[in-house]
Structures are given as structure tokens and as C-alpha cells.
Design a protein around this motif. Sequence first.
Motif, PDB file in Angstrom:
ATOM      1  N   THR A   1     -19.819  61.940 -27.894  1.00 21.66           N
ATOM      2  CA  THR A   1     -19.286  63.301 -27.823  1.00 21.66           C
ATOM      3  C   THR A   1     -18.125  63.417 -26.848  1.00 21.66           C
ATOM      4  O   THR A   1     -17.301  64.328 -26.959  1.00 21.66           O
ATOM      5  N   GLY A   2     -18.077  62.530 -25.857  1.00 26.91           N
ATOM      6  CA  GLY A   2     -17.056  62.620 -24.830  1.00 26.91           C
ATOM      7  C   GLY A   2     -17.282  63.749 -23.843  1.00 26.91           C
ATOM      8  O   GLY A   2     -16.420  64.037 -23.010  1.00 26.91           O
ATOM      9  N   GLN A   3     -18.470  64.380 -23.908  1.00 22.96           N
ATOM     10  CA  GLN A   3     -18.774  65.499 -23.024  1.00 22.96           C
ATOM     11  C   GLN A   3     -19.937  65.129 -22.099  1.00 22.96           C
ATOM     12  O   GLN A   3     -20.860  64.425 -22.504  1.00 22.96           O
ATOM     13  N   VAL A   4     -19.888  65.630 -20.863  1.00 19.70           N
ATOM     14  CA  VAL A   4     -20.898  65.258 -19.870  1.00 19.70           C
ATOM     15  C   VAL A   4     -21.788  66.456 -19.539  1.00 19.70           C
ATOM     16  O   VAL A   4     -21.309  67.566 -19.325  1.00 19.70           O
ATOM     17  N   PHE A   5     -23.097  66.179 -19.518  1.00 16.08           N
ATOM     18  CA  PHE A   5     -24.079  67.214 -19.191  1.00 16.08           C
ATOM     19  C   PHE A   5     -25.223  66.581 -18.411  1.00 16.08           C
ATOM     20  O   PHE A   5     -25.399  65.359 -18.400  1.00 16.08           O
ATOM     21  N   ALA A   6     -26.011  67.429 -17.772  1.00 18.23           N
ATOM     22  CA  ALA A   6     -27.264  67.002 -17.157  1.00 18.23           C
ATOM     23  C   ALA A   6     -28.404  67.718 -17.871  1.00 18.23           C
ATOM     24  O   ALA A   6     -28.229  68.815 -18.411  1.00 18.23           O
ATOM     25  N   ASP A   7     -29.567  67.081 -17.876  1.00 19.67           N
ATOM     26  CA  ASP A   7     -30.730  67.617 -18.591  1.00 19.67           C
ATOM     27  C   ASP A   7     -31.910  67.682 -17.639  1.00 19.67           C
ATOM     28  O   ASP A   7     -32.147  66.747 -16.866  1.00 19.67           O
TER      29      ASP A   7
ATOM     30  N   SER B   1     -20.185  65.736 -32.710  1.00 19.45           N
ATOM     31  CA  SER B   1     -19.827  64.349 -32.415  1.00 19.45           C
ATOM     32  C   SER B   1     -18.324  64.156 -32.545  1.00 19.45           C
ATOM     33  O   SER B   1     -17.634  64.933 -33.216  1.00 19.45           O
ATOM     34  N   ASN B   2     -17.817  63.129 -31.921  1.00 16.72           N
ATOM     35  CA  ASN B   2     -16.385  62.839 -31.981  1.00 16.72           C
ATOM     36  C   ASN B   2     -15.943  62.391 -33.363  1.00 16.72           C
ATOM     37  O   ASN B   2     -14.822  62.648 -33.783  1.00 16.72           O
ATOM     38  N   PHE B   3     -16.825  61.684 -34.092  1.00 22.84           N
ATOM     39  CA  PHE B   3     -16.410  61.086 -35.355  1.00 22.84           C
ATOM     40  C   PHE B   3     -16.698  61.973 -36.571  1.00 22.84           C
ATOM     41  O   PHE B   3     -16.205  61.713 -37.661  1.00 22.84           O
ATOM     42  N   ASN B   4     -17.501  63.014 -36.388  1.00 25.09           N
ATOM     43  CA  ASN B   4     -17.791  63.941 -37.486  1.00 25.09           C
ATOM     44  C   ASN B   4     -18.237  65.264 -36.881  1.00 25.09           C
ATOM     45  O   ASN B   4     -19.359  65.379 -36.395  1.00 25.09           O
ATOM     46  N   LYS B   5     -17.374  66.253 -36.926  1.00 22.06           N
ATOM     47  CA  LYS B   5     -17.654  67.529 -36.269  1.00 22.06           C
ATOM     48  C   LYS B   5     -18.826  68.272 -36.902  1.00 22.06           C
ATOM     49  O   LYS B   5     -19.372  69.204 -36.302  1.00 22.06           O
ATOM     50  N   GLU B   6     -19.235  67.857 -38.106  1.00 24.34           N
ATOM     51  CA  GLU B   6     -20.368  68.512 -38.766  1.00 24.34           C
ATOM     52  C   GLU B   6     -21.705  68.048 -38.198  1.00 24.34           C
ATOM     53  O   GLU B   6     -22.731  68.708 -38.395  1.00 24.34           O
ATOM     54  N   ILE B   7     -21.718  66.902 -37.530  1.00 25.91           N
ATOM     55  CA  ILE B   7     -22.963  66.343 -36.988  1.00 25.91           C
ATOM     56  C   ILE B   7     -23.208  66.903 -35.592  1.00 25.91           C
ATOM     57  O   ILE B   7     -22.344  66.815 -34.712  1.00 25.91           O
ATOM     58  N   LYS B   8     -24.387  67.471 -35.382  1.00 30.22           N
ATOM     59  CA  LYS B   8     -24.729  68.035 -34.078  1.00 30.22           C
ATOM     60  C   LYS B   8     -25.427  66.978 -33.224  1.00 30.22           C
ATOM     61  O   LYS B   8     -26.325  66.281 -33.692  1.00 30.22           O
ATOM     62  N   VAL B   9     -25.008  66.879 -31.972  1.00 29.06           N
ATOM     63  CA  VAL B   9     -25.524  65.845 -31.075  1.00 29.06           C
ATOM     64  C   VAL B   9     -26.231  66.491 -29.891  1.00 29.06           C
ATOM     65  O   VAL B   9     -25.692  67.405 -29.255  1.00 29.06           O
ATOM     66  N   GLY B  10     -27.450  66.024 -29.606  1.00 28.04           N
ATOM     67  CA  GLY B  10     -28.203  66.528 -28.465  1.00 28.04           C
ATOM     68  C   GLY B  10     -27.770  65.853 -27.169  1.00 28.04           C
ATOM     69  O   GLY B  10     -27.003  64.876 -27.182  1.00 28.04           O
TER      70      GLY B  10
END
Length: 461
Positions: free
Chosen positions: A169-175, A218-227
Amino acid sequence: MLATPVIAVFDVGKTNKKLFLFDKHYKIVYERSARFIETEDENGFPCENLESLKQSVFDALHEIEGKEEFDVKAINFTTYGASFVYIGEDGEPVAPLYNYLKPYSPELLKQFYSTYGGEEKFSEEASSPVLGNLNSGMQLYRMKYEQPEVYAKIKYALHLPQYMSYLITGQVFADITSIGCHTNLWNFTTNDYHEWVYKEGVIEKLPPIVASNFTVPSNFNKEIKVGVGLHDSSAALIPYLSSIHTPFALISTGTWCITLNPFNDTPLTSQDLQMDCLRYMQFKGKPVKASRIFAGNEHEEQVKRIAEHFNQSPLKYRTMPFNAEVMETLQQKVDTPAQTVSDALIKQSAFPSRELGIFDTDEEAYHQLMQDIINQQFASTNLVLRGSEVSRIFVDGGFSKNDIYMNLLAAAFAGKEVFAASVAQATALGTALAMHDSWNNQPIPKDLIELKYFADHEVIS
């Protein structure tokens, strides 16, 4: 033929790295497994091979992208805990993923706890015993004081599940499930990062916290949701929380037997901490009280001792049935200590100190081993049952298939309903369920967990 909508789950353990595809009914429709050779850190200590892990993720995604029978709607990740990946301004790792088994400097440990209130006070606030590098926040503290040049290069410190999400995703988060599990980062009293995280400036290295069901494209397919990924212990609890709505405790059995009570929010006492209790956060941000014993490891060692003494195969005891008459005989001939909570009992059962010559058969010896483990389990489990209205106990993992363990556990907890539970790939399944509302328009199935009831009155007549 229409492609099957699926969620892809990467389940990364210390040894095995797996990819599962679940359909909308949460049945596994595809599985892939890999193992990597570990690399070494600058001191020659074994650690995770980050480059191999990264390449494996991209290879797996490329492979399933080419499978026309599947339509990937979502992706999520779960990994073992106490694992930080440090990335720099360019987004690349600036240090190894240090092994949590690496010894921690006693001097630095003393410096930390003396600065922040002492071991007992701090452990109560952080809801964890003193565990060195297994308290993953201590890895950041160590780097600040022992490797300041590397520490200065760190833009973000990501727990491993969040690093894997970042890769696509190229995005940073904490969980919260990663932050809230024996990290020393979280203060369970104030429900915020501990003061040391702010005072030491570590907060600047930590990305924003988001909900466990948060998704990004996701970076490679904007339709796919990434947790954003989950800690594996928290993920394994989700199928139970999704399916069972009355208070329960789960005994997860393996090398460690860990009792998890998501319905107990009482703070840890100093005695709890001495008995190896801790708390962590489940995926909805509520504390889970947990206790643990090293019973799976002890069982393995003592089975070898019994088999050697009686000239039997260790495999014999995997399927040995419960024998009530043997238990009655043992009650007459063996001194069994009371099921009282003590530091010694929690750390080890009575069996290793027993002479095998007192048993007439290996069946007697094995039944006594299981009774001693159950005495230990009873004491450990009760540590997290106190202060809650739990009426059901579920057991999963290896001991859930052990007829003697299950019958004796039901007898020990005669006032509660005891079940052997079976969930296929519970950790990966829980990781998929955490994202249910993001990709799946079907109701969560009610048959995710197979249960077998053990009634106390059927155990010993």
C-alpha cells in the motif's frame, strides 16, 4: 465460469510463512506455504530474512493474480509479535528485524526501569512481565542508546504485520493488537502510549493508530482493499468472538498453554505478573487477560521419559483413551498436591520430580502426567477467571485432541461447560474475519467452530 471472490491472508510465523485464500463462506480454497533460511544481524544473531519475506509476498500476489478462478477482493496480514521493522526516509529497512530472543543488556534494562518507576509499578501499568526484547518497545529503547546512528535514520518503526501491509500500500499505520501485546509501549491504566514513549521521543517514530478493520487500496489494484494487519494471538481469538456471544475463556494449547479471557478487564496485580500473566488488546480495542504455562513443552519431555522407562513408542500416547479405573487407582497410591496457586506450580508441574518406579504401567504414568498438568492448568486458568462470569471454557490446539486432558479438565472445572474446539487455521481465519464488512456481503457462518462437549459427570463415576 465466474471467478470466486476471495480474501487473501498472509500468515507469517517464525518458521512457516503461509498464504490462504478464503471464499465468502470462509472456506479455504487455496493454500501456499514457504520457509526461509534465516539471516544474521550485525552480532551474528539469527533473524528474519526481510528480503526473502518481501519477495515472497510479491511472488505470491503475482501467482494468484494469474489464477482466473479467483477474484481477490481483499488482503490482510497476521504475524508473530515483538517484531519491529525500521524504515528510513526512502521507505527501505535501515536495520535487521531483530530476533526477540536476543539477550537484552542488564545495565540498559536497569536504566530503563529505574527511570520509569521500577519493575513492579511499570509492569502493572504496561500489563506485562519484564521480558527484555520480547517487550518490543524495549528494542526501540535499546537502539536509541546502543545504536544512535541507526536510530537517527529511522523514519517509522512498524510492527511486522503493518510492515507487510505497507509493502503493498505504501502507507504506514499502527495497530492496537500489535501495540497492546507485551510491548511496554502501552499504558493500560491511561489507555494511551506510556509516558516514556513521549519523553524519549519514540512517539515520533510511530505512525498513527487506526482501527483493526481499517482498509486502504493496494498499489497494484485500487479495487482491492488491504487491511493493516493483526498480531497473531489476537487474530486467533476472533473466530470465537465472532461466533460465541456468552462469556468464555479459551485455552490455546501448544508448546505454551495460554488461557485467554476477553471478558475480564480487571488490572493485573503484582502476584498475577509473578505468575506470568499479562494483558493485550483484542481487535476491537478491549483488554484480554491471559495466563500461560509451558505445559506443551513439559508434556513432550515427560512423554519421552515415560516411553523410555517402559520401553514404548512415544507415539502411543497421542491416542491413549481416558481410563476412569486407572484414575481411581492413582488416587489411592499417588500423593497429588492440592490445586493451589503457587509460583512453583505455575512454572512446573509435580510430575518431573516423580519416580516412575511407583507406577505399575505406562498407562498409569501417563494418566498421572496429565493429572499433574491439569493441576497446573487449573491454577493458571483460575488466575484469569477471577473477576469474570465465565461459564464456558474452550480448548483448541494439541491438547483439545487429548482425551485424558479433556476429561480431567472437565472434572477440574466441574461447575463450567468444557469443550474441545476445532477451527481450521484459526489465526488466518480471524485475520479474514476482521475485514468482513469491507469485502463480504454474506453473513458470518455459524459453523466456523466444531465443538465437542466434555461433561464432568461422565468423567469419573
